[in-house]
Scaffold this motif. Structure first.
Motif, short mmCIF file in Angstrom:
data_model
loop_
_atom_site.label_atom_id
_atom_site.label_comp_id
_atom_site.label_asym_id
_atom_site.label_seq_id
_atom_site.Cartn_x
_atom_site.Cartn_y
_atom_site.Cartn_z
N MET A 50 1.48 -5.53 0.48
CA MET A 50 2.65 -6.30 0.06
C MET A 50 3.80 -5.38 -0.31
O MET A 50 4.97 -5.66 -0.02
CB MET A 50 2.32 -7.18 -1.15
CG MET A 50 1.79 -8.55 -0.78
SD MET A 50 1.46 -9.61 -2.21
CE MET A 50 1.95 -8.69 -3.61
N ASP B 204 10.30 -11.65 5.20
CA ASP B 204 10.35 -10.30 4.63
C ASP B 204 11.17 -9.40 5.53
O ASP B 204 11.38 -9.69 6.71
CB ASP B 204 8.95 -9.71 4.46
CG ASP B 204 8.17 -9.70 5.76
OD1 ASP B 204 8.49 -8.88 6.63
OD2 ASP B 204 7.25 -10.53 5.93
N ASN C 58 2.50 -11.64 3.49
CA ASN C 58 3.74 -12.10 2.87
C ASN C 58 3.56 -13.50 2.28
O ASN C 58 2.44 -14.01 2.20
CB ASN C 58 4.89 -12.06 3.89
CG ASN C 58 4.65 -12.95 5.10
OD1 ASN C 58 3.92 -13.94 5.04
ND2 ASN C 58 5.27 -12.60 6.21
N PHE D 176 10.89 -8.44 -0.05
CA PHE D 176 10.98 -9.90 -0.12
C PHE D 176 12.32 -10.33 -0.73
O PHE D 176 12.77 -9.75 -1.71
CB PHE D 176 9.81 -10.45 -0.94
CG PHE D 176 8.47 -10.11 -0.36
CD1 PHE D 176 7.98 -10.82 0.72
CD2 PHE D 176 7.72 -9.05 -0.85
CE1 PHE D 176 6.75 -10.50 1.29
CE2 PHE D 176 6.50 -8.72 -0.30
CZ PHE D 176 6.01 -9.45 0.78
#
Length: 338
Positions: A276, A114, A46, A281
């Motif tokens: 990811m 996140d 992150n 996010f």
């Protein structure tokens, strides 16, 4: 062993606490900056790794402030370090944060790194077809982590408990080694170890994204000690601003973001990008709304504490206001608008 380490760290508090920016012995540099900030981080794909790799904090604070990064295996270990006075700011999952608040750790949550989706999952070896099939099996997970919380939720849904399934405490790297030796039948863990288990033939039974749809949402959170936040509020705002910058990079230039994370995790940029993509996010502007810091997260932390008590992981749940007060949207609101 973990209790022993925590006790040893606490005994060494007089020696180690001077390293933290919030300690009385520390003197503020020019402009109210701390002379040193100790950050507890984890190898999670992150924005925190982007900030670390690009040295954005070092650039933002300048030479008057030393930034020390300390690597931890799990949020439970970060909690112990904060209790021992050796970390100012750290990354913990929402379950460890809820545990910390429940036990009276004096820290607050100013940032959501996140929302955990597909990035944490229960992975098993061949022959296991569903969660109910785990009866009598050995499953590893880092205790007091979001993965541990999610594993217990998945077992409860399937009508199982820790007596019918042998749940053992193991940190991510040790989980990978135990998997390869054949010592365990499965694990609930996060990336990058999760991806390695899947690549080694692991079958995913349930993900944290699926559990979130049933009200068991988990997060990776930033925590800062009350002492540091009260003594250096501008420094916390600067830290949050760099984290927000990382979220923008992930959204606007995922190639650059994945390259930075890949360098920190010693994996390929493609692998970093895939990992990811398993996380959600949220920018500072988005976090200040009722869905996150100003409403949804405090409710989640309280509900998580109640669940952890229900399944016997903690003995005490504080009043709901304690979890509300522990989430602080002030710093995200102070991030400069572009």
């Amino acid at each position: 062993m973990r209790r022993f380490l925590a006790a040893a760290a606490a005994a060494a508090l007089v020696l180690t606490a001077a390293a933290c920016g919030g300690d009385d012995e520390d003197t503020a540099a020019a402009g109210g900056k701390p002379s040193k900030i100790v950050i507890g981080y984890q190898q999670i794909p992150n924005g925190d790794l982007i900030v670390k790799h690009n040295k954005w904090l070092e650039d933002a604070f300048g030479s008057d402030t030393t930034i020390e990064w300390k690597l931890f295996d799990s949020g439970g270990s970060v909690n112990e370090a904060i209790q021992a006075g050796s970390v100012d700011i750290g990354l913990v999952g929402s379950s460890p944060a809820s545990r910390g608040i429940s036990s009276g750790i004096k820290y607050r949550v100013p940032w959501i790194f996140d929302v955990i989706g597909e990035a944490e999952a229960l992975v098993v070896k061949g022959g296991v077809t569903d969660v109910k099939s785990l009866k009598g099996k050995t499953i590893a997970t880092p205790f007091a982590s979001t993965s541990h919380y999610s594993l217990l939720a998945a077992l409860q849904k399937a009508g199982l408990d820790s007596k019918s399934v042998k749940v053992i405490d193991s940190e991510p790297d040790a989980i990978l080694a135990a998997w390869k030796r054949g010592d365990i039948d499965g694990a609930y863990v996060w990336n990058p170890v999760l991806a390695k288990l899947v690549a080694d033939g692991g079958k995913t039974l349930v993900t944290s994204a699926e559990l979130a749809k049933e009200g068991k949402t988990t997060y990776d959170l930033g925590v800062v000690t009350d002492e540091f936040a009260e003594k250096y509020p501008d420094a916390v705002t600067t830290w949050v601003t760099q984290q927000d910058k990382a979220v923008k990079l992930i959204r606007d230039d995922p190639t650059a973001a994945s390259e930075a994370i890949a360098a920190e995790l010693s994996i390929s940029a493609a692998e970093a990008k895939a990992q990811m993509d398993d996380l959600i996010f949220v920018s500072a502007a988005e976090q200040t709304g009722n869905t996150y810091l100003s409403g949804g997260l405090p409710d989640n932390l309280f509900a998580t504490a109640e669940f952890n008590k229900e399944v016997g992981q903690i003995t005490t749940v504080r009043e709901e206001s304690a979890y509300q007060d522990a989430v602080d949207a002030t710093f995200a609101k102070s991030v400069p608008k572009e």
